[in-house]
Design a protein around this motif. Sequence first.
Motif, PDB file in Angstrom:
ATOM      1  N   GLU A  14       0.830  -1.209   0.000  1.00 51.42           N
ATOM      2  CA  GLU A  14       0.000   0.000   0.000  1.00 51.42           C
ATOM      3  C   GLU A  14       0.857   1.249   0.000  1.00 51.42           C
ATOM      4  OE1 GLU A  14      -3.033  -0.015   2.959  1.00 51.42           O
ATOM      5  OE2 GLU A  14      -3.849  -1.909   2.217  1.00 51.42           O
ATOM      6  N   GLY A  15       0.343   2.269  -0.622  1.00 55.86           N
ATOM      7  CA  GLY A  15       1.018   3.565  -0.621  1.00 55.86           C
ATOM      8  C   GLY A  15       2.059   3.681  -1.712  1.00 55.86           C
ATOM      9  N   LYS A  16       2.530   4.914  -1.871  1.00 53.20           N
ATOM     10  CA  LYS A  16       3.469   5.189  -2.961  1.00 53.20           C
ATOM     11  C   LYS A  16       4.904   4.986  -2.488  1.00 53.20           C
ATOM     12  CE  LYS A  16       4.637   8.694  -6.333  1.00 53.20           C
ATOM     13  NZ  LYS A  16       4.513  10.097  -6.699  1.00 53.20           N
ATOM     14  N   VAL A  17       5.381   3.767  -2.646  1.00 53.99           N
ATOM     15  CA  VAL A  17       6.765   3.467  -2.277  1.00 53.99           C
ATOM     16  C   VAL A  17       7.475   3.067  -3.561  1.00 53.99           C
ATOM     17  CG1 VAL A  17       8.222   2.095  -0.747  1.00 53.99           C
ATOM     18  CG2 VAL A  17       5.850   2.536  -0.135  1.00 53.99           C
ATOM     19  N   PRO A  18       8.609   3.706  -3.875  1.00 55.25           N
ATOM     20  CA  PRO A  18       9.273   3.313  -5.113  1.00 55.25           C
ATOM     21  C   PRO A  18       9.782   1.880  -5.038  1.00 55.25           C
ATOM     22  CG  PRO A  18      10.230   5.312  -4.204  1.00 55.25           C
ATOM     23  CD  PRO A  18       9.334   4.733  -3.164  1.00 55.25           C
ATOM     24  N   LYS A  19       9.135   0.998  -5.783  1.00 57.61           N
ATOM     25  CA  LYS A  19       9.561  -0.392  -5.782  1.00 57.61           C
ATOM     26  C   LYS A  19       9.012  -1.090  -7.013  1.00 57.61           C
ATOM     27  CE  LYS A  19       7.722  -1.638  -1.820  1.00 57.61           C
ATOM     28  NZ  LYS A  19       6.830  -0.638  -1.240  1.00 57.61           N
ATOM     29  N   THR A  20       9.528  -2.293  -7.253  1.00 55.38           N
ATOM     30  CA  THR A  20       9.034  -3.089  -8.368  1.00 55.38           C
ATOM     31  C   THR A  20       8.162  -4.215  -7.825  1.00 55.38           C
ATOM     32  OG1 THR A  20      11.104  -2.645  -9.520  1.00 55.38           O
ATOM     33  CG2 THR A  20       9.744  -4.416 -10.391  1.00 55.38           C
ATOM     34  N   VAL A  21       6.910  -4.230  -8.230  1.00 55.31           N
ATOM     35  CA  VAL A  21       5.997  -5.276  -7.792  1.00 55.31           C
ATOM     36  C   VAL A  21       5.970  -6.363  -8.867  1.00 55.31           C
ATOM     37  CG1 VAL A  21       3.598  -5.820  -7.225  1.00 55.31           C
ATOM     38  CG2 VAL A  21       4.605  -3.668  -6.451  1.00 55.31           C
ATOM     39  N   TYR A  22       6.308  -7.596  -8.470  1.00 55.14           N
ATOM     40  CA  TYR A  22       6.314  -8.724  -9.405  1.00 55.14           C
ATOM     41  C   TYR A  22       5.087  -9.596  -9.174  1.00 55.14           C
ATOM     42  CZ  TYR A  22      11.180  -7.696 -10.573  1.00 55.14           C
ATOM     43  OH  TYR A  22      12.326  -7.095 -11.008  1.00 55.14           O
ATOM     44  N   PHE A  23       4.444  -9.970 -10.265  1.00 59.64           N
ATOM     45  CA  PHE A  23       3.284 -10.846 -10.138  1.00 59.64           C
ATOM     46  C   PHE A  23       3.265 -11.835 -11.306  1.00 59.64           C
ATOM     47  CE2 PHE A  23      -1.223 -11.941 -10.876  1.00 59.64           C
ATOM     48  CZ  PHE A  23      -1.545 -12.453  -9.622  1.00 59.64           C
ATOM     49  N   THR A  24       3.083 -13.106 -10.977  1.00 62.26           N
ATOM     50  CA  THR A  24       2.961 -14.132 -12.023  1.00 62.26           C
ATOM     51  C   THR A  24       1.487 -14.468 -12.191  1.00 62.26           C
ATOM     52  OG1 THR A  24       5.134 -15.001 -11.486  1.00 62.26           O
ATOM     53  CG2 THR A  24       3.669 -16.461 -12.709  1.00 62.26           C
TER      54      THR A  24
ATOM     55  N   ALA B 216      -6.634 -10.866 -19.706  1.00 62.99           N
ATOM     56  CA  ALA B 216      -6.768  -9.421 -19.946  1.00 62.99           C
ATOM     57  C   ALA B 216      -7.452  -8.734 -18.771  1.00 62.99           C
ATOM     58  CB  ALA B 216      -7.542  -9.185 -21.233  1.00 62.99           C
ATOM     59  N   GLU B 217      -8.464  -9.411 -18.210  1.00 62.01           N
ATOM     60  CA  GLU B 217      -9.213  -8.864 -17.071  1.00 62.01           C
ATOM     61  C   GLU B 217      -8.291  -8.693 -15.862  1.00 62.01           C
ATOM     62  OE1 GLU B 217     -12.350  -7.074 -16.432  1.00 62.01           O
ATOM     63  OE2 GLU B 217     -12.888  -8.653 -17.867  1.00 62.01           O
ATOM     64  N   LEU B 218      -7.476  -9.718 -15.601  1.00 65.49           N
ATOM     65  CA  LEU B 218      -6.568  -9.693 -14.456  1.00 65.49           C
ATOM     66  C   LEU B 218      -5.490  -8.612 -14.638  1.00 65.49           C
ATOM     67  CD1 LEU B 218      -5.837 -10.919 -11.772  1.00 65.49           C
ATOM     68  CD2 LEU B 218      -4.610 -12.747 -12.940  1.00 65.49           C
ATOM     69  N   VAL B 219      -4.955  -8.533 -15.849  1.00 58.30           N
ATOM     70  CA  VAL B 219      -3.924  -7.521 -16.136  1.00 58.30           C
ATOM     71  C   VAL B 219      -4.502  -6.122 -15.921  1.00 58.30           C
ATOM     72  CG1 VAL B 219      -2.555  -6.490 -17.999  1.00 58.30           C
ATOM     73  CG2 VAL B 219      -2.557  -8.964 -17.694  1.00 58.30           C
ATOM     74  N   SER B 220      -5.708  -5.916 -16.421  1.00 61.61           N
ATOM     75  CA  SER B 220      -6.363  -4.607 -16.274  1.00 61.61           C
ATOM     76  C   SER B 220      -6.544  -4.254 -14.787  1.00 61.61           C
ATOM     77  CB  SER B 220      -7.712  -4.644 -16.998  1.00 61.61           C
ATOM     78  OG  SER B 220      -8.510  -3.577 -16.586  1.00 61.61           O
ATOM     79  N   SER B 221      -7.000  -5.240 -13.997  1.00 63.18           N
ATOM     80  CA  SER B 221      -7.217  -4.994 -12.552  1.00 63.18           C
ATOM     81  C   SER B 221      -5.899  -4.681 -11.852  1.00 63.18           C
ATOM     82  CB  SER B 221      -7.836  -6.213 -11.887  1.00 63.18           C
ATOM     83  OG  SER B 221      -8.950  -6.633 -12.594  1.00 63.18           O
ATOM     84  N   LEU B 222      -4.836  -5.382 -12.239  1.00 63.22           N
ATOM     85  CA  LEU B 222      -3.532  -5.147 -11.602  1.00 63.22           C
ATOM     86  C   LEU B 222      -2.979  -3.765 -11.950  1.00 63.22           C
ATOM     87  CD1 LEU B 222      -2.120  -8.707 -12.123  1.00 63.22           C
ATOM     88  CD2 LEU B 222      -2.142  -7.537  -9.911  1.00 63.22           C
ATOM     89  N   ILE B 223      -3.153  -3.355 -13.183  1.00 56.75           N
ATOM     90  CA  ILE B 223      -2.664  -2.017 -13.563  1.00 56.75           C
ATOM     91  C   ILE B 223      -3.484  -0.950 -12.825  1.00 56.75           C
ATOM     92  CG2 ILE B 223      -2.166  -0.411 -15.453  1.00 56.75           C
ATOM     93  CD1 ILE B 223      -1.959  -2.768 -17.351  1.00 56.75           C
ATOM     94  N   LEU B 224      -4.794  -1.196 -12.695  1.00 58.24           N
ATOM     95  CA  LEU B 224      -5.638  -0.243 -11.965  1.00 58.24           C
ATOM     96  C   LEU B 224      -5.177  -0.122 -10.514  1.00 58.24           C
ATOM     97  CD1 LEU B 224      -8.114   1.632 -11.922  1.00 58.24           C
ATOM     98  CD2 LEU B 224      -9.500  -0.358 -11.317  1.00 58.24           C
TER      99      LEU B 224
ATOM    100  N   ASN C  50      -0.425   4.196  -6.253  1.00 53.59           N
ATOM    101  CA  ASN C  50       0.569   5.252  -6.480  1.00 53.59           C
ATOM    102  C   ASN C  50      -0.052   6.644  -6.535  1.00 53.59           C
ATOM    103  OD1 ASN C  50       3.439   4.164  -6.938  1.00 53.59           O
ATOM    104  ND2 ASN C  50       2.136   2.697  -7.995  1.00 53.59           N
ATOM    105  N   GLY C  51      -1.368   6.701  -6.338  1.00 51.71           N
ATOM    106  CA  GLY C  51      -2.048   7.994  -6.291  1.00 51.71           C
ATOM    107  C   GLY C  51      -2.230   8.654  -7.648  1.00 51.71           C
ATOM    108  N   TRP C  52      -2.137   7.882  -8.735  1.00 48.41           N
ATOM    109  CA  TRP C  52      -2.295   8.475 -10.067  1.00 48.41           C
ATOM    110  C   TRP C  52      -3.739   8.458 -10.552  1.00 48.41           C
ATOM    111  CZ3 TRP C  52       1.737   4.365 -11.555  1.00 48.41           C
ATOM    112  CH2 TRP C  52       3.005   4.752 -11.085  1.00 48.41           C
ATOM    113  N   GLU C  53      -4.515   7.597  -9.923  1.00 45.99           N
ATOM    114  CA  GLU C  53      -5.879   7.404 -10.416  1.00 45.99           C
ATOM    115  C   GLU C  53      -6.690   8.687 -10.307  1.00 45.99           C
ATOM    116  OE1 GLU C  53      -6.873   5.108 -12.105  1.00 45.99           O
ATOM    117  OE2 GLU C  53      -9.039   4.978 -11.955  1.00 45.99           O
TER     118      GLU C  53
END
Lengths: 257, 172
Positions: free
Chosen positions: A198-208, A237-245, A251-254
């Motif tokens: 949670e929150g805007k922390v500069p990091k790389t989130v990995y998900f398989t 596609a649905e899962l990818v869309s949810s993860l990007i959202l 990150n507070g961009w929404e």
Amino acid sequence: MKLFKKTGLIPSLVFFIASCSYLPDDLIIPSAVTIYEYRDYIEINPTSNQYSKTGLVFYPGGLVDPHAYIQPLSKFAIAGKAHKVVIVKMPGNLAVLDGNKAAWIYNDFPDVQQWVIGGHSLGGVMACSVVDKYPDFFKGLVLMAAYPRSSTNLNDWSGSVLSLRGQYDGLVDSLKISSYIGLLPTPWWIHGFSDYPEGKVPKTVYFTIPGGNHSQFGNYGIQKGDGVATITHEAQAELVSSLILKFFIENGWEYGN
Amino acid sequence: MATKYKILQLLLLVTLFVTTNSIQAQQTDISLRVFPSSWYNSYFEPGFDGGGLCVTYHPILNKVLRLNISAEFSVLRSRNEVLLGFGINRTIWQAKRFRISTEANLLNGIDLYKPYPLFVGGIEGLGRFDYYLKKKLTLFVAIGARVTACPGYRSFGVWKHSSWPITVGVRF
């Protein structure tokens, strides 16, 4: 046969076959988005014309027609507060030939205040390169079955990264992704939405993506050498869309921060 | 040994190709082309479409007319294209060191896609300036207009392109 060899016909044919791009499967575009087609890019615009101030610019995979990403990225375009998505058309469908294009597109979209860049496969590699070159221009990076090349170091970049990979990806295995971890900001592995930091922390989130593969990040059939997915294209596609959202929200961009 | 033989064979082939051109009144161009563009589908937007490599064979018909038979590979915005051209070149003005001509070509070919390539057709007209380095060796530039269409791509996106091809090459 000898004549073909002497005249260079066989190498030419091999070269031409190697230059072929994957055509998209049939395009089914949701009514909630409007597609604008330009010479240099495809714009996916929410039909409501109301969208987040953060846009997503996307580099297609190598030798994949950019229209193959309209269907999956349309899901993200209408997710949450809705988003402007721009798919860049590359010369010869190879992002390596015009890798900095994303940094010049903003002129055409004055209503988008900040950009996140994404890319699939070779497109992702070039997305890393353009972020490396213009680190202040992009707030985030979405990698789909991609990793930076060894000359690109984003380890101390202040932006956030979301790195996605299909479980049955036959072209980019987890070992390849792992071996380039040091070139991206601090890694954080998640196995579901509940693990998402949670929150805007500069990091790389990995998900398989469980059951996903390489080709289903786009909509162009099965790429040669790819594994067999156990989930549908629609589900990936649905899962990818949810993860990007989720990536945008955390990150507070929404909401245009 | 086998490699040396192959290199020698290749050199002989190239030499034969160049010399027979001179004897049999036919010439060959190798050129690089870039495609600044203007219209796509029915929209006007100046831009840049890409570039390519072209090889053209010219049987000489008479003092002013030559045939053009060409093969071109281009890397263009979101596609790779192979075009075979057939046309005619007409000399407008011939001087000792240069030649000015016009040409018109009919283009047929394919956009390279999987699982199947798509047919592309088009026409182009060019103005051309040849500068003679030797009697049978010229440098040339050509500028013109080209329109191509790929009807099979119509259901996906931009399928009609018009461009202003700029060509720089060598004729031997």
